[in-house]
Design an enzyme around this catalytic site. Structure first.
Site, PDB file in Angstrom:
ATOM      1  N   SER A 180       0.752  -1.431   0.144  1.00 24.76           N
ATOM      2  CA  SER A 180      -0.107   0.178   0.027  1.00 24.76           C
ATOM      3  C   SER A 180       0.621   1.034   0.073  1.00 24.76           C
ATOM      4  CB  SER A 180      -1.216  -0.080   1.277  1.00 24.76           C
ATOM      5  OG  SER A 180      -0.164  -0.182   2.398  1.00 24.76           O
ATOM      6  N   HIS A 208      -5.410  -3.141  -2.690  1.00 28.86           N
ATOM      7  CA  HIS A 208      -5.276  -2.378  -3.654  1.00 28.86           C
ATOM      8  C   HIS A 208      -5.002  -2.998  -5.318  1.00 28.86           C
ATOM      9  CE1 HIS A 208      -4.412   1.177  -1.081  1.00 28.86           C
ATOM     10  NE2 HIS A 208      -3.865   0.392  -0.508  1.00 28.86           N
ATOM     11  N   LYS A 246     -11.896   0.641  -1.955  1.00 32.39           N
ATOM     12  CA  LYS A 246     -11.018   1.289  -2.634  1.00 32.39           C
ATOM     13  C   LYS A 246     -11.559   1.443  -4.064  1.00 32.39           C
ATOM     14  CE  LYS A 246      -7.629   0.851   0.815  1.00 32.39           C
ATOM     15  NZ  LYS A 246      -6.768   0.168   1.564  1.00 32.39           N
TER      16      LYS A 246
HETATM   17  C1  PLP Z   1      -6.791  -0.180   3.363  1.00 30.97           C
HETATM   18  C2  PLP Z   1      -6.109  -1.290   3.689  1.00 30.97           C
HETATM   19  C3  PLP Z   1      -6.921  -2.269   4.431  1.00 30.97           C
HETATM   20  C4  PLP Z   1      -7.979  -1.873   5.090  1.00 30.97           C
HETATM   21  O1  PLP Z   1      -9.488  -1.861   4.247  1.00 30.97           O
HETATM   22  P1  PLP Z   1     -10.454  -1.067   4.913  1.00 30.97           P
HETATM   23  O2  PLP Z   1     -11.636  -1.413   4.143  1.00 30.97           O
HETATM   24  O3  PLP Z   1     -10.169   0.604   4.552  1.00 30.97           O
HETATM   25  O4  PLP Z   1     -10.603  -1.113   6.300  1.00 30.97           O
HETATM   26  C5  PLP Z   1      -6.548  -3.498   4.466  1.00 30.97           C
HETATM   27  N1  PLP Z   1      -5.238  -3.864   3.609  1.00 30.97           N
HETATM   28  C6  PLP Z   1      -4.552  -3.081   2.917  1.00 30.97           C
HETATM   29  C7  PLP Z   1      -3.334  -3.300   2.251  1.00 30.97           C
HETATM   30  C8  PLP Z   1      -5.072  -1.756   2.965  1.00 30.97           C
HETATM   31  O5  PLP Z   1      -4.424  -0.759   1.946  1.00 30.97           O
END
Ligand code: PLP
Length: 396
Positions: A180, A208, A246
Site C-alpha cells: 500500500s 489495492h 478502494k
Molecule cells: C486499506 C487497506 C486495508 C483496510 O481496508 P479498509 O476497508 O479501509 O478497512 C487492508 N489492507 C490493505 C493492504 C489496505 O491498503
C-alpha cells in the site's frame, strides 16, 4: 504530575520529530479534486482508483438500497442483520473472484483481524512480509500465533524461515498483493510454490489489487495468469481478501474462498460475529461498482494510461519510480521534514499529494505518496510532473 500529562508530552514529542498528525478538514472531495482551505486542488491521494464513488449509478444504487433495506442492518449477520443484499453481494464477489464463496466484513481492517485470529492461534505460525499492512500486523498480534516476518519480497528469506521453523499445528503465509505504500506487487507464483511446499494456507490482501490488476480487474491471480506465469483459474490462494472501500468506491471488506472456509469464518471470526452487518447502502454501492467494472473497462484503461504517462515524465526528470508497478507511486525523500515541505509546496501549485511518515512507512523513508485515478486528465498528470520536477530542481 497530573494523570494525563503524558498525553501532552507525547504529542509534543511527535511534533518535535515531525510525526504529529492532524486531520485536514475538506469542504468537498472526490477522486479528482478536493477543496481545502477555500482552494480547489487536484487530488493525488484517493484510493477511489476508478472514480466509482461519485458515479451516478453507484450513488443511486446506495440510495435504492436504503429505500429497500433502510439505513442500518441493525444487528450482526448472525442475529437479524443478514439481508438479501449481503448475500447477493457475496455471490457477486465470489463470481468476480472466480471462487466458490465470499464473505463480507464491516471493513477491510476487520476482515484481516477476523480471518487471522480465526485461522491461527497459540500453537500456529504465521509468515508475514515485513511491509504488510497494519491490519495484517494487528491480526497477527491478536492471533497469538508465532510470527515470522520475512524481508520485503525476499522469498529466499521466507524459504529459510519456513525451513527453520519447528513443527506447528497450522501454518499460514500472508502478503499484501499490492503493497500500500510502495505500489510493488507480490510474487504470487513464488509465494504459491512455497506455501504448497511447506504446507501453509496462503492469504493475499488485495485491497489495492481489486479492480486495478488484471485486464478485467479481478486482481493478482488474473495479473499473473495473463502474463503466462500461472495457470488461469488455479486456486492457489486459499483466502483472497479485499476491500470494497478502494476501487469499488464503497465501504466494507471481503474474503473470497471455499464454501467451507466461509462457514468456518462465520463461526470463528470474532470481528464478523460481534460487529453489526455492513450497511445496506454500502452493499448496494459495491454491487453496482462490480457491475460497472465489467461494463466500463475504459476506467481501468484510463488509470493505467495516467500511470504510464506520469512514470515516464517523472523518470525523465530523474526520479526513481521504477519499483512501483501500480497506480501507487511513492517519491521518497527520507527525512520527514523534507517530505512535508514538498507536500506543502505542491499545494501551492494546486496539487494535493500527502507526505507519508513513520509509523506508516519505515524510518528514513518518508515520502510523497501519489495515487492516480481514472478521473485524472492528462493535464492533471502533466501539472503534477511539472510541479515535482521544478521543486526538485530548486532543491525543494
Ligand atoms: C486499506 C487497506 C486495508 C483496510 O481496508 P479498509 O476497508 O479501509 O478497512 C487492508 N489492507 C490493505 C493492504 C489496505 O491498503
Amino acid at each position: 504530575m497530573a494523570r494525563a500529562d503524558f498525553v501532552f508530552e507525547e504529542l509534543k514529542h511527535l511534533e518535535s520529530i515531525h510525526q504529529r498528525r492532524v486531520l485536514k478538514s475538506l469542504e468537498h472531495g472526490n477522486a479528482h479534486e478536493i477543496s481545502y482551505q477555500g482552494r480547489t486542488l487536484v487530488n493525488f491521494s484517493s484510493n477511489d482508483y476508478l472514480g466509482l464513488a461519485s458515479h451516478p449509478r453507484v450513488k443511486a444504487a446506495a440510495q435504492a438500497a436504503i429505500e429497500q433495506f433502510h439505513a442500518s442492518a441493525a444487528s450482526s449477520r448472525l442475529i437479524c442483520g443478514n439481508l438479501a443484499i449481503h448475500e447477493r453481494l457475496e455471490s457477486r464477489l465470489a463470481h468476480f473472484k472466480q471462487r466458490e464463496a465470499a464473505l463480507v466484513f464491516s471493513s477491510g481492517y476487520l476482515a484481516n483481524l477476523g480471518i487471522l485470529t480465526a485461522l491461527t492461534g497459540e500453537n500456529d505460525q504465521v509468515f508475514s512480509d515485513a511491509l504488510n499492512h497494519a491490519s495484517i500486523v494487528d491480526g497477527c498480534r491478536l492471533s497469538r500465533a508465532r510470527i515470522f516476518v520475512y524481508r520485503h519480497l525476499d522469498l529466499n528469506h521466507l524459504e529459510s524461515l519456513l525451513r527453520g521453523a519447528p513443527a506447528a499445528r497450522r501454518r499460514l503465509l500472508v502478503s499484501d498483493a499490492v503493497f500500500s505504500m510502495d505500489g510493488d506487487v507480490a510474487d504470487l507464483p513464488g509465494l504459491a510454490a512455497l506455501a504448497a511446499a511447506h504446507d501453509c494456507l496462503l492469504m493475499l490482501d488485495e485491497a489495492h489489487a481489486t479492480g486495478v490488476l488484471g485486464s478485467t480487474g479481478r486482481g493478482i491471480a488474473e495479473h499473473f495468469a495473463e502474463r503466462g506465469q500461472m495457470a488461469p483459474g488455479k486456486e492457489c490462494v486459499d483466502l483472497a481478501m479485499g476491500t470494497l472501500s478502494k476501487a469499488l468506491g464503497s465501504f466494507g471488506g471481503f474474503v473470497a474462498c471455499s464454501s467451507q472456509l466461509r462457514e468456518f469464518l462465520i463461526n470463528k471470526a470474532r470481528s464478523f460475529i460481534f460487529s453489526t452487518a455492513l450497511p445496506p447502502s454500502a452493499a448496494g454501492a459495491a454491487l453496482e461498482s462490480l457491475q460497472l467494472i465489467g461494463e466500463e473497462p475504459f476506467r481501468r484503461e484510463a488509470l493505467w494510461k495516467n500511470l504510464y504517462d506520469l512514470k515516464g515524465r517523472l523518470g525523465a526528470s530523474g526520479f526513481d519510480v521504477t519499483a512501483s508497478e501500480t497506480p501507487i507511486l511513492p517519491v521518497t525523500f527520507g527525512e520527514e521534514a523534507t517530505a512535508l515541505r514538498m507536500s506543502e509546496r505542491l499545494v501551492e501549485r494546486g496539487c494535493f499529494v500527502p507526505a507519508i511518515r513513520p509509523p506508516s512507512v519505515p524510518k528514513g523513508t518518508s515520502r510523497l505518496r501519489i495515487t492516480l485515478s481514472a478521473s485524472h486528465s492528462s493535464e492533471d498528470v502533466v501539472g503534477l510532473a511539472k510541479g515535482l520536477s521544478e521543486l526538485a530542481e530548486d532543491g525543494g
